[in-house]
Design a protein around this motif. Structure first.
Motif, short mmCIF file in Angstrom:
data_model
loop_
_atom_site.label_atom_id
_atom_site.label_comp_id
_atom_site.label_asym_id
_atom_site.label_seq_id
_atom_site.Cartn_x
_atom_site.Cartn_y
_atom_site.Cartn_z
N GLN A 45 0.83 -1.20 0.00
CA GLN A 45 0.00 0.00 0.00
C GLN A 45 0.87 1.26 0.00
O GLN A 45 0.56 2.23 -0.71
CB GLN A 45 -0.92 0.00 1.23
CG GLN A 45 -2.02 -1.06 1.16
CD GLN A 45 -2.82 -1.13 2.45
OE1 GLN A 45 -2.38 -0.63 3.49
NE2 GLN A 45 -3.99 -1.73 2.39
N ALA A 46 1.93 1.25 0.80
CA ALA A 46 2.83 2.41 0.83
C ALA A 46 3.49 2.63 -0.53
O ALA A 46 3.69 3.77 -0.96
CB ALA A 46 3.88 2.23 1.92
N ASN A 48 2.15 1.80 -3.41
CA ASN A 48 1.11 2.37 -4.27
C ASN A 48 0.91 3.86 -4.00
O ASN A 48 0.68 4.66 -4.92
CB ASN A 48 -0.21 1.63 -4.07
CG ASN A 48 -0.17 0.21 -4.62
OD1 ASN A 48 0.64 -0.10 -5.49
ND2 ASN A 48 -1.02 -0.65 -4.10
N ASP A 49 0.98 4.24 -2.73
CA ASP A 49 0.87 5.67 -2.39
C ASP A 49 2.00 6.47 -3.02
O ASP A 49 1.78 7.60 -3.47
CB ASP A 49 0.89 5.84 -0.86
CG ASP A 49 -0.36 5.29 -0.20
OD1 ASP A 49 -1.38 5.13 -0.90
OD2 ASP A 49 -0.33 5.03 1.02
N GLN A 52 1.21 6.94 -6.65
CA GLN A 52 0.20 7.98 -6.80
C GLN A 52 0.80 9.37 -6.64
O GLN A 52 0.46 10.29 -7.39
CB GLN A 52 -0.91 7.77 -5.76
CG GLN A 52 -1.82 6.59 -6.04
CD GLN A 52 -2.91 6.45 -4.99
OE1 GLN A 52 -2.70 6.73 -3.82
NE2 GLN A 52 -4.08 6.03 -5.41
N ALA A 124 5.77 10.64 0.59
CA ALA A 124 5.37 9.26 0.31
C ALA A 124 6.58 8.33 0.29
O ALA A 124 6.49 7.18 0.75
CB ALA A 124 4.63 9.19 -1.02
N GLN A 127 7.44 7.73 3.86
CA GLN A 127 6.44 6.84 4.45
C GLN A 127 6.71 5.40 4.04
O GLN A 127 6.57 4.48 4.86
CB GLN A 127 5.04 7.27 4.01
CG GLN A 127 3.92 6.46 4.64
CD GLN A 127 3.81 6.68 6.13
OE1 GLN A 127 3.84 7.81 6.59
NE2 GLN A 127 3.67 5.60 6.87
#
Length: 437
Positions: A45-46, A48-49, A52, A124, A127
């Protein structure tokens, strides 16, 4: 399918299930980390962030480029319109065109938006790095805990084997009249206590195995074999308390930078904007019907059709004049948000500094505990050796031997716990300084 075939199919199915249940995975610490990173949903998920955020930056970069748009319109109007005795007929009128819009000056909004998108991309990335460290911490904890509990199982099994040997010797001595029933009862009570401890530790080992399976993404019935059999304990020279590599610190700094850009964005609302628009349209199938005098009083129908193209260039300037102080209030609001972000950075920087110093203290204390536990184990082993010899020569009672064995078991357990805790604290120290790779 007859009964024989059904029986064979059931046997094959049960055999396949048994094979799956007995699957064994050999794991080193490096393999455990790699599998944990591959399996982690949070890390995916990180990532993918981050993708994005990269797209957001590219989208923001297109704001300063001209926009080209096309349009097409068709209409069928009834009834015809009367134009000074003539009928305007638009049965299937059409219009098509292209337009180009180029922002010239937006008060800095485009540049500010691009900087904000770049800050978001950097945040991001930090993160993602922080999530990766969290996954590694979880993997290390699960690995070292499983190794420690597995060693405790083997230690208790060795302890039980010692008690079994002592029980056989005592039974022989009892038959020869050299031991008492009380001695045998003491041994039986100790064996029962060891079996109880061993059952608890085995249950804990199975839970640790399942936790490790979850971390590496394996089925819960997978048997895991820890390749590392010992803890590699090494002393650190001087432990650094530098926070510069900490992703949490970089995230807070990016938040402060983003709030500064929000102030610029709010101020841009007070500035004029200038834009250029250029377009070309083509229209057709518009008719004008009327009756005209052909001479001699004869009226004949006449139709004129319109089909042409037109171009348009327009420069637009928008100047904010009076909005009841809305823009200034937005600027002040953004300034307060910046102050809060700076205060949050100061507060968390101190907290992270305390966390690092605590992590350093934990590593140092854990190393001291390991050395103390090693000394205690050597002393317990020597004491057990002496008590065994004395008991064999009838120079020490059974209670002294049992006490020596209990002390050895406790010393061995203390060393295992100290070594595992040291490796866990070591990982936590690397994470707290942002150097866990």
């Amino acid at each position: 399918m007859n009964g024989k075939h059904i029986f064979i199919a059931c046997v094959l199915l049960l055999s396949a299930t048994g094979v799956r249940a007995q699957q064994t995975m050999r794991l080193t610490l490096r393999e455990c980390r790699e599998k944990a990173l591959t399996h982690s949903e949070e890390l995916q998920q990180a990532d993918n962030d981050l993708r994005q955020a990269e797209l957001d930056r590219r989208i923001a970069a297109t704001a300063r480029l001209p926009k080209v748009e096309g349009s097409a319109t068709g209409a069928y109007m009834l009834p015809d319109m009367d134009m000074m005795g003539m009928d305007l007929c638009m049965h299937g009128m059409y219009m098509a065109g292209l337009s180009l819009t180029q922002p010239i000056y937006t008060g800095g909004k485009i540049s500010t938006g691009h900087r904000l998108a770049r800050i978001g991309e950097e945040a991001a990335a930090e993160q993602l790095r922080m999530t990766r460290m969290d996954v590694l911490v979880e993997a290390d904890n699960a690995y070292w805990t499983a190794l420690a509990v597995g060693r405790k199982v083997r230690m208790l099994e060795s302890y039980r084997a010692q008690m079994d040997t002592l029980r056989r010797v005592t039974e022989t001595a009892l038959a020869a009249g050299m031991a008492t029933e009380n001695d045998l009862l003491r041994i039986e009570a100790k064996r029962t206590d060891i079996s109880y401890q061993l059952q608890k530790v085995r249950n804990g080992a199975d839970l640790c195995r399942m936790a490790l399976c979850r971390v590496v993404g394996a089925d819960f019935d997978t048997q895991i074999e820890i390749v590392d059999t010992t803890f590699d304990i090494h002393a650190y020279g001087s432990l650094s308390s530098d926070l510069d590599a900490r992703p949490e610190l970089h995230l807070l700094e990016r938040q402060v930078a983003a709030e500064r850009e929000q102030i610029r964005m709010a101020r841009a609302d007070m500035l004029p904007t200038v834009g250029l628009s250029v377009g070309y349209s083509y229209y057709g199938n518009i008719k004008l019907n009327s009756m005209v005098d052909a001479g001699g009083g004869a009226m004949v129908p006449y139709t004129q059709q319109f089909r042409d193209g037109i171009g348009l260039a327009m420069l637009a300037v928008k100047i904010p004049i009076f909005h009841w102080g809305e823009s200034r209030k937005k600027v002040r609001k953004a300034q307060y948000a910046l102050q809060n972000a700076e205060l949050e950075l100061q507060k968390n920087s101190r907290l992270m500094s305390i966390e690092v110093h605590q992590a350093i203290r934990n590593v140092q204390d854990a190393y001291g505990l390991v050395r103390t536990a090693e000394t205690g184990l050597r002393q317990a082993e020597e004491n057990l050796r002496v008590m065994r010899n004395r008991y064999a020569e009838s120079m020490a009672p059974l209670t002294d031997l049992l006490d020596a064995q209990s002390q050895w078991q406790q010393a061995e357990s203390n060393l295992i716990e100290a070594q595992a805790q040291y490796r866990i604290y070591e990982t936590e120290y690397l994470r707290s300084t942002g150097r866990l790779q």
